[in-house]
Design a protein around this motif. Structure first.
Motif, PDB file in Angstrom:
ATOM      1  N   PRO A  79     -23.158  56.217 -23.624  1.00  0.00           N
ATOM      2  CA  PRO A  79     -24.502  56.563 -24.137  1.00  0.00           C
ATOM      3  C   PRO A  79     -24.968  55.649 -25.261  1.00  0.00           C
ATOM      4  O   PRO A  79     -26.162  55.312 -25.340  1.00  0.00           O
ATOM      5  CB  PRO A  79     -24.331  58.005 -24.636  1.00  0.00           C
ATOM      6  N   LEU A  80     -24.043  55.220 -26.125  1.00  0.00           N
ATOM      7  CA  LEU A  80     -24.423  54.334 -27.220  1.00  0.00           C
ATOM      8  C   LEU A  80     -24.736  52.922 -26.732  1.00  0.00           C
ATOM      9  O   LEU A  80     -25.413  52.161 -27.432  1.00  0.00           O
ATOM     10  CB  LEU A  80     -23.293  54.275 -28.263  1.00  0.00           C
ATOM     11  N   ALA A  81     -24.259  52.585 -25.543  1.00  0.00           N
ATOM     12  CA  ALA A  81     -24.483  51.242 -24.996  1.00  0.00           C
ATOM     13  C   ALA A  81     -25.743  51.165 -24.150  1.00  0.00           C
ATOM     14  O   ALA A  81     -25.957  50.158 -23.464  1.00  0.00           O
ATOM     15  CB  ALA A  81     -23.271  50.819 -24.164  1.00  0.00           C
ATOM     16  N   ALA A  82     -26.565  52.206 -24.177  1.00  0.00           N
ATOM     17  CA  ALA A  82     -27.766  52.229 -23.331  1.00  0.00           C
ATOM     18  C   ALA A  82     -28.682  51.020 -23.545  1.00  0.00           C
ATOM     19  O   ALA A  82     -29.171  50.437 -22.575  1.00  0.00           O
ATOM     20  CB  ALA A  82     -28.538  53.530 -23.560  1.00  0.00           C
ATOM     21  N   PRO A  83     -28.951  50.580 -24.792  1.00  0.00           N
ATOM     22  CA  PRO A  83     -29.807  49.386 -24.946  1.00  0.00           C
ATOM     23  C   PRO A  83     -29.215  48.143 -24.296  1.00  0.00           C
ATOM     24  O   PRO A  83     -29.929  47.363 -23.660  1.00  0.00           O
ATOM     25  CB  PRO A  83     -29.914  49.226 -26.468  1.00  0.00           C
ATOM     26  N   ALA A  84     -27.906  47.961 -24.434  1.00  0.00           N
ATOM     27  CA  ALA A  84     -27.257  46.781 -23.860  1.00  0.00           C
ATOM     28  C   ALA A  84     -27.238  46.848 -22.338  1.00  0.00           C
ATOM     29  O   ALA A  84     -27.526  45.856 -21.655  1.00  0.00           O
ATOM     30  CB  ALA A  84     -25.834  46.643 -24.400  1.00  0.00           C
ATOM     31  N   THR A  85     -26.911  48.015 -21.783  1.00  0.00           N
ATOM     32  CA  THR A  85     -26.845  48.138 -20.327  1.00  0.00           C
ATOM     33  C   THR A  85     -28.233  48.055 -19.690  1.00  0.00           C
ATOM     34  O   THR A  85     -28.396  47.460 -18.619  1.00  0.00           O
ATOM     35  CB  THR A  85     -26.182  49.465 -19.932  1.00  0.00           C
ATOM     36  N   SER A  86     -29.236  48.623 -20.339  1.00  0.00           N
ATOM     37  CA  SER A  86     -30.588  48.574 -19.765  1.00  0.00           C
ATOM     38  C   SER A  86     -31.135  47.152 -19.770  1.00  0.00           C
ATOM     39  O   SER A  86     -31.754  46.713 -18.792  1.00  0.00           O
ATOM     40  CB  SER A  86     -31.523  49.501 -20.532  1.00  0.00           C
ATOM     41  N   SER A  87     -30.919  46.415 -20.854  1.00  0.00           N
ATOM     42  CA  SER A  87     -31.392  45.032 -20.892  1.00  0.00           C
ATOM     43  C   SER A  87     -30.622  44.165 -19.903  1.00  0.00           C
ATOM     44  O   SER A  87     -31.210  43.275 -19.254  1.00  0.00           O
ATOM     45  CB  SER A  87     -31.266  44.461 -22.308  1.00  0.00           C
ATOM     46  N   LEU A  88     -29.322  44.419 -19.746  1.00  0.00           N
ATOM     47  CA  LEU A  88     -28.545  43.691 -18.749  1.00  0.00           C
ATOM     48  C   LEU A  88     -29.031  44.013 -17.343  1.00  0.00           C
ATOM     49  O   LEU A  88     -29.101  43.124 -16.478  1.00  0.00           O
ATOM     50  CB  LEU A  88     -27.059  44.028 -18.888  1.00  0.00           C
ATOM     51  N   ALA A  89     -29.378  45.271 -17.104  1.00  0.00           N
ATOM     52  CA  ALA A  89     -29.894  45.655 -15.793  1.00  0.00           C
ATOM     53  C   ALA A  89     -31.197  44.919 -15.476  1.00  0.00           C
ATOM     54  O   ALA A  89     -31.422  44.491 -14.335  1.00  0.00           O
ATOM     55  CB  ALA A  89     -30.122  47.167 -15.738  1.00  0.00           C
ATOM     56  N   ILE A  90     -32.056  44.747 -16.477  1.00  0.00           N
ATOM     57  CA  ILE A  90     -33.304  44.018 -16.270  1.00  0.00           C
ATOM     58  C   ILE A  90     -33.024  42.568 -15.904  1.00  0.00           C
ATOM     59  O   ILE A  90     -33.614  42.006 -14.970  1.00  0.00           O
ATOM     60  CB  ILE A  90     -34.190  44.098 -17.526  1.00  0.00           C
ATOM     61  N   LEU A  91     -32.090  41.942 -16.630  1.00  0.00           N
ATOM     62  CA  LEU A  91     -31.741  40.554 -16.340  1.00  0.00           C
ATOM     63  C   LEU A  91     -31.165  40.410 -14.932  1.00  0.00           C
ATOM     64  O   LEU A  91     -31.544  39.503 -14.184  1.00  0.00           O
ATOM     65  CB  LEU A  91     -30.725  40.049 -17.366  1.00  0.00           C
TER      66      LEU A  91
END
Length: 274
Positions: free
Chosen positions: A187-199
């Motif tokens: 849950p704390l990694a949501a910003p990193a995972t969401s931006s990686l998903a966009i890339l």
């Protein structure tokens, strides 16, 4: 005060110049696409009678519905698997500090130096021997592997900066390694995972080289890969070709515009941590 104002105006002028340079190719495509089919427009001359129907013609001629379905299937095959594997690997390397983590991380870092063009020939024979040549798996499986070095590097950069006290408190409360990963850190990694998903989405959707080399059927490729077949069929019809190009670009532009704030926020967080 004068120097500050001068610097502010200089920054604004440079920003406007960069915006104009970025938007000019899209404006050129749009103006050209609105000219009558079969014509050869010159420059940015706005047509007297804009042919908006060229977009509908290109959509039908390129069989965009089937190409859209194929691209979505490829994205669904690449992005979720890459996210799960990269998040687990980044957590293990960056936070759990597993034995040999430096050598594993070095191997992934070396993978960042491999260009797609340099491995396309051995990759072709590998995919052929696996029996998935000319299928969507010929695009999905290589992309998962080729995206993994960057994905692990990205997630490791997040987890390596997570405080040890957070994990120690969770372990005191009885959390195991899997619970620590899934309930605390994911849950704390949501910003990193969401931006990686966009890339990963943008890179997969716009994948061109692997699609045209490993898959013969345009309807089994990504939309960008199918543009090569569309160009071969309508290469002499410049307005129709530009209309098809804009239709293919639309999904990626839409996704980026919708999620640009989340993406920029994740980049800024990474720069502040690093």
């Amino acid at each position: 005060m004068k120097i500050a104002r001068r610097e502010a105006w200089t920054g604004r002028v440079l920003l406007l110049v960069l915006m104009a340079a970025t938007l000019m190719p899209f404006l050129s495509l749009l103006v050209t696409a609105l000219h009558p089919s079969g014509s050869y427009p010159l420059g940015l001359e706005w047509p007297d009678d804009p042919q908006w129907g060229n977009f509908a013609t290109a959509f039908t001629a390129a069989r965009m519905t089937e190409l859209l379905k194929s691209s979505v299937l490829i994205v669904l095959g690449v992005v979720p698997i890459s996210l799960v594997v990269a998040t687990m690997a980044g957590f293990a390397i960056g936070h759990l500090r597993i034995p040999g983590r430096r050598f594993v991380f070095l191997a992934f870092a070396l993978g960042l130096t491999l260009p797609f063009e340099g491995i396309i020939t051995p990759l072709y024979y590998l995919v052929r021997d696996m029996g998935v040549l000319n299928t969507r798996w010929a695009i999905i499986l290589p992309l998962i592997g080729l995206f993994m070095p960057f994905s692990v590097f990205w997630m490791r950069a997040h987890f390596v900066n997570m405080p040890e006290e957070l994990s120690e408190s969770a372990r005191i409360d009885g959390a195991g390694t899997w619970q620590l990963f899934w309930r605390v850190h994911v849950p704390l990694a949501a910003p990193a995972t969401s931006s990686l998903a966009i890339l990963l989405f943008l890179w997969t959707w716009n994948q061109f080289l692997l699609a045209i080399v490993l898959v013969d059927d345009p309807l089994q490729r990504t939309m960008s890969g199918a543009l090569g077949a569309f160009q071969g069929q309508w290469g002499t019809d410049i307005p129709l070709l530009c209309a098809g190009s804009l239709l293919i670009l639309t999904p990626t532009l839409t996704v980026f515009l919708i999620f640009q704030r989340r993406f920029v926020t994740a980049l800024l967080q990474g720069s502040l941590k690093g």
